[in-house]
Write a protein that holds these residues in place. Structure first.
Motif, short mmCIF file in Angstrom:
data_model
loop_
_atom_site.label_atom_id
_atom_site.label_comp_id
_atom_site.label_asym_id
_atom_site.label_seq_id
_atom_site.Cartn_x
_atom_site.Cartn_y
_atom_site.Cartn_z
N PHE A 100 74.51 17.26 11.32
CA PHE A 100 74.00 16.31 10.33
C PHE A 100 72.84 15.53 10.93
O PHE A 100 73.00 14.80 11.91
CB PHE A 100 75.09 15.33 9.91
CG PHE A 100 76.41 16.00 9.57
CD1 PHE A 100 76.44 17.15 8.79
CD2 PHE A 100 77.60 15.48 10.04
CE1 PHE A 100 77.64 17.76 8.48
CE2 PHE A 100 78.81 16.08 9.73
CZ PHE A 100 78.83 17.23 8.96
N SER A 118 71.57 10.12 2.30
CA SER A 118 71.92 11.26 3.14
C SER A 118 73.43 11.48 3.17
O SER A 118 73.91 12.61 3.00
CB SER A 118 71.40 11.03 4.57
OG SER A 118 70.00 10.97 4.59
N TRP A 150 75.85 14.50 1.37
CA TRP A 150 76.83 15.24 2.19
C TRP A 150 78.22 15.12 1.58
O TRP A 150 78.95 16.12 1.46
CB TRP A 150 76.82 14.69 3.61
CG TRP A 150 77.93 15.23 4.46
CD1 TRP A 150 77.97 16.45 5.09
CD2 TRP A 150 79.17 14.59 4.77
NE1 TRP A 150 79.18 16.60 5.77
CE2 TRP A 150 79.92 15.48 5.60
CE3 TRP A 150 79.72 13.35 4.45
CZ2 TRP A 150 81.19 15.14 6.08
CZ3 TRP A 150 80.98 13.01 4.93
CH2 TRP A 150 81.70 13.92 5.74
N GLU A 175 78.66 17.29 -1.44
CA GLU A 175 78.91 18.69 -1.09
C GLU A 175 80.38 18.93 -0.77
O GLU A 175 80.94 19.97 -1.14
CB GLU A 175 78.05 19.08 0.12
CG GLU A 175 76.56 19.16 -0.19
CD GLU A 175 75.73 19.49 1.03
OE1 GLU A 175 74.54 19.82 0.86
OE2 GLU A 175 76.28 19.42 2.16
#
Length: 424
Positions: A231, A287, A291, A294
């Motif tokens: 990441f 960000s 994530w 997802e």
């Protein structure tokens, strides 16, 4: 700007906490007919993670003091609920007379509600870190003994989404220039970063019930090198969680938060610094948010994907039982049912998701377009607002070309009135 002492000594923190508890008990326990069987303090104050600042001769508690007044009968809880606001004002007034400025909040559960509690973060933290300050010492044992692994992922998503919506409710303060308002916005920047720690640790199977433990979990995850290599946002995330946790736990660590809350800048300088901090925080939240999306959706989501579309996809994926529960809760409230405006609109939105996650989708679209507004691109921010507000459950659907501030205020108002105090 008057100088403020940020970090209070442990004995001062303990004394402030004791005064808040005592003032609450003094007033709550005079309610003889609606007396609870237990009074529990929860949240950061129960965990001794509260932050106290001294200014103008007052001790100012950042955040609030959360109390659970537990009843054995729902009729008693309902009776006290009608007078809860006046009791809170009385407590806050008494504390102010003693040199303490603190917001107090009540939750009024019954023992039956505690016993039926399904796994969620707030309940887990209440059972593991709540403190009974009066009454039945075993009352928290009535909460089912679920663990962090039993908590659904979407509850951590809920926590971050709540903080995003909360920030929208005071985003206008950057334009007002009020010192008090922008400091409130800065504190909300701090809170959302703490909630990012909640989301990441929970999604990674390392959730813990306190700020300090979550910070340690993130350091341990980082030591494994997997997050840092996978990441791009990990190092900034870990550094920021360490920084805000250090400020929250009053470790005397240097940070922007300490500088601004200590009054080292003029009001104009503080507004400029807080705007930059908001831009940086929104970028980090984006960000981590993508994530997390997802993980919930089970497939790759591009960083340039439209947040509204992603939020609506998550809303569609929510279990239908929770969707139904959310709409039922909303429609049973007269003011909410009136503001939905039409059954056709209700049916259209009902097919897309529950009111909570639809609100979160709208909030995400507005939140991630906030930098456009801060940088002066008002038209782009307005176009996002006009499109997003069509999916907000509580809003006038005839509004056209609504401004970003109006849409943000509408999202915050609907959340605050109908979603903030419940789990539906």
């Amino acid at each position: 700007m008057k100088r403020t002492l940020v970090c209070e000594a442990e004995d001062t923190l303990a004394a402030a906490k004791e005064a808040i508890i005592q003032a609450t008990l003094d007033i709550v326990l005079t309610q003889r007919e609606e007396r609870p069987i237990a009074v529990v303090i929860a949240g950061s104050m129960a965990r001794n993670e509260h932050t106290v600042l001294r200014a103008a001769g007052l001790l100012n508690v950042l955040g609030d003091a959360e109390f659970y007044l537990v009843f054995d009968r729902s009729s008693l809880a309902r009776a006290l609920e009608s007078r809860a606001k006046s009791l809170v004002k009385e407590i806050e007034k008494r504390l102010l007379s003693r040199g303490i400025r603190c917001e107090v909040n009540f939750a009024l559960p019954t023992t039956a509600r505690l016993e039926r509690m399904s796994p969620h973060i707030m309940g887990y933290e209440l059972r593991t870190t709540g403190k009974v300050v009066w009454g039945d010492a075993d009352i928290l044992r009535r909460i089912p003994n679920f663990g962090a692994a039993d908590i659904p992922r979407w509850d951590a998503w809920r926590s971050v989404s709540n903080r995003m919506t909360e920030q929208l409710g005071c985003a206008w303060s950057l334009e007002s220039g009020s010192s008090k308002d922008v400091l409130g916005l800065l504190y909300r920047c701090l809170k959302i970063q703490l909630e990012l720690a909640t989301l990441v640790t929970h999604f990674c199977g390392a959730f813990r019930p306190t700020y300090g433990e979550r910070e340690r979990s993130i350091r341990e995850l980082g030591a494994k090198s997997v997050p840092a290599s996978s990441f791009a946002w990990w190092h900034e995330f870990a550094d920021r969680v360490g920084m805000v946790t250090g400020f929250k736990l009053q470790r005397n660590s240097a940070s922007l938060y300490q500088d601004i809350f200590s009054g080292r800048w003029t009001a104009q300088e503080a507004v400029s610094l807080i705007q930059k901090e908001c831009l940086d925080v929104v970028s980090l939240v984006r960000s981590v948010w993508f994530w997390g999306a997802e993980q919930l959706l089970g497939h790759r989501v591009g960083a340039c994907e439209d947040p509204l579309r992603v939020g609506l996809a998550i809303a569609r994926g929510q279990n239908w039982r929770w969707r139904a529960r959310g709409w039922a809760h909303l429609l049973l409230r007269e003011s909410a049912a009136r503001d939905i405006h039409s059954w056709s609109r209700f049916l259209r939105l009902g097919r897309l998701g529950g009111p909570r996650f639809l609100t979160y989708a709208v909030s995400a679209a507005l939140y991630f377009s906030w930098p456009d507004r801060m940088r002066g691109d008002l038209e782009l921010a307005r176009s996002v607002a006009t499109r997003a507000i069509r999916y907000l459950p509580i809003v006038n659907p005839t509004a056209k070309n609504v401004g970003w501030v109006d849409a943000s205020n509408a999202a915050f108002a609907g959340w605050q009135q109908h979603l903030e105090k419940n789990w539906a």
